[in-house]
Design an enzyme around this catalytic site. Structure first.
Site, PDB file in Angstrom:
ATOM      1  N   ASN A 159     -10.276   0.476  -0.471  1.00 52.04           N
ATOM      2  CA  ASN A 159      -8.819   0.440  -0.308  1.00 52.04           C
ATOM      3  C   ASN A 159      -8.211  -0.201  -1.549  1.00 52.04           C
ATOM      4  O   ASN A 159      -8.355  -1.399  -1.769  1.00 52.04           O
ATOM      5  CB  ASN A 159      -8.477  -0.368   0.954  1.00 52.04           C
TER       6      ASN A 159
ATOM      7  N   HIS B 260      -2.743   7.027   2.518  1.00 46.42           N
ATOM      8  CA  HIS B 260      -3.261   5.778   1.972  1.00 46.42           C
ATOM      9  C   HIS B 260      -4.682   5.593   2.476  1.00 46.42           C
ATOM     10  O   HIS B 260      -4.982   5.802   3.660  1.00 46.42           O
ATOM     11  CB  HIS B 260      -2.368   4.618   2.410  1.00 46.42           C
TER      12      HIS B 260
ATOM     13  N   CYS C   7       0.798  -1.230   0.000  1.00 47.36           N
ATOM     14  CA  CYS C   7       0.000   0.000   0.000  1.00 47.36           C
ATOM     15  C   CYS C   7       0.831   1.280   0.000  1.00 47.36           C
ATOM     16  O   CYS C   7       0.306   2.349  -0.287  1.00 47.36           O
ATOM     17  CB  CYS C   7      -0.946   0.005   1.191  1.00 47.36           C
TER      18      CYS C   7
END
Length: 331
Positions: A287, A257, A132
């Site tokens: 996400n 993020h 990520c």
């Protein structure tokens, strides 16, 4: 490479390489899959309620890639838009850097396929896997390559099909992870506009987010990841601001993020500044791992929440446990 256009801020060193005082993001691009999955559908599969997903994760809907929307094809679409955004062409690209952790196989690398599909016939291409935080790692590498003169331009792309690697029935991962891609075209600048990165990793806790080979499905210790993120990363964000010569109050926007809304809110509060625009792309996009930071930045700019030259703090974090933060001036 002499046939390529000259980028602002580039000079020729004695070695013949093009060097630069800094680098900048010249263009942004994004690709969001066509299929939208709402909370009712995701909740039914995961055995929870739509309200549970909304309150616990802050997600209302997410995008799911179809069979034709691969890591490579989504990256190509985002990369082409980033080039078009600044009037560049495939011939202007020296390096294609693909940040991803969701390629279906380890070979061939995705970046080479992306470069070929875009038409970058003479560019280097390599993948970077920092999960990520991959895009922020990739942006730091691109900045270093351009400033050193190793490359005159770098197309950095975060592209993920995370839905291939999560079990839809796992309530910890199924409702939150999603698919998408976004890209930034990095070129020389007479002054730095991508500031020094603050990055690192905590490999001693790498088992908190993993994909065991025997299952091929992501496992995540959510509460422990939340505690690590909210207790450790505020200091990293502060260092990134210091390396840019800025106070957090000088920032226009914060693009973390898009892990989940609770983490974003906690990190935002640690900044202790009232006028900060904070990206919450996770609400409509879920996400998307390495794609989440550039997707969220692209969305802020598209809505007009940030303007060219605005200082923005980017923060990536995730499996590894890896993290990277840097201040950039918005293109």
């Amino acid at each position: 490479m002499d046939e390529k256009r000259e980028f602002q801020g580039a000079t020729v060193a004695a070695s013949g390489r093009s060097t630069s005082a800094g680098s900048r993001i010249d263009g942004l691009g994004a690709y969001r899959p066509v299929t939208v999955v709402g909370n009712e559908e995701s909740a039914t599969t995961a055995g929870v309620s739509a309200d549970w997903i909304s309150k616990r994760m802050g997600v209302e809907e997410r995008r799911r890639a179809t069979v034709t929307e691969t890591v490579v094809t989504m990256a190509v679409a985002a990369g082409k838009e980033a080039l078009a955004d600044c009037g560049a062409t495939a011939d202007d690209v020296d390096v294609v850097l693909l940040a991803t952790c969701s390629m279906p196989s380890p070979m061939p690398n995705g970046a080479a396929s992306v470069a070929a599909a875009i038409g970058c016939t003479a560019s280097a291409g390599f993948d970077l896997n920092a999960a990520c935080s991959g895009f922020c790692h990739g942006l730091a590498v691109a900045d270093a390559l351009v400033r050193a003169g190793t490359a005159r331009s770098v197309l950095v792309i975060g592209s993920e099909r995370m839905t291939d690697w999560v079990a839809p029935e796992d309530r910890n991962t199924g409702p939150i992870f999603a698919d998408g891609a976004a890209a930034a075209f990095v070129v020389p600048s007479s002054v730095p506009t991508i500031f020094p990165v603050a990055w690192g990793s905590d490999g001693a806790q790498s088992d908190l987010i993993k994909i065991p080979g025997e299952t091929g499905r992501m496992e995540m210790a959510g509460p422990k990841v939340f505690r690590w993120t909210t207790s450790e990363l505020a200091a990293v964000m502060q260092v990134a601001c210091e390396r840019a010569g800025l106070d957090p109050a000088d920032l226009r926007a914060f693009v973390p993020h898009q892990a989940n809304l609770r983490i974003i809110d906690a990190l935002r509060q640690s900044m202790d500044t009232s006028d900060l625009v904070t990206a919450t792309d996770v609400i409509k996009a879920g996400n998307t791992s390495a794609a989440s930071v550039p997707l969220a930045l692209h969305a802020l700019r598209r809505r007009g929440d940030v303007s060219p030259g605005d200082p923005v703090l980017l923060l990536g974090f995730g499996a590894g446990l890896s993290y990277a933060a840097q201040v950039v001036l918005c293109p």
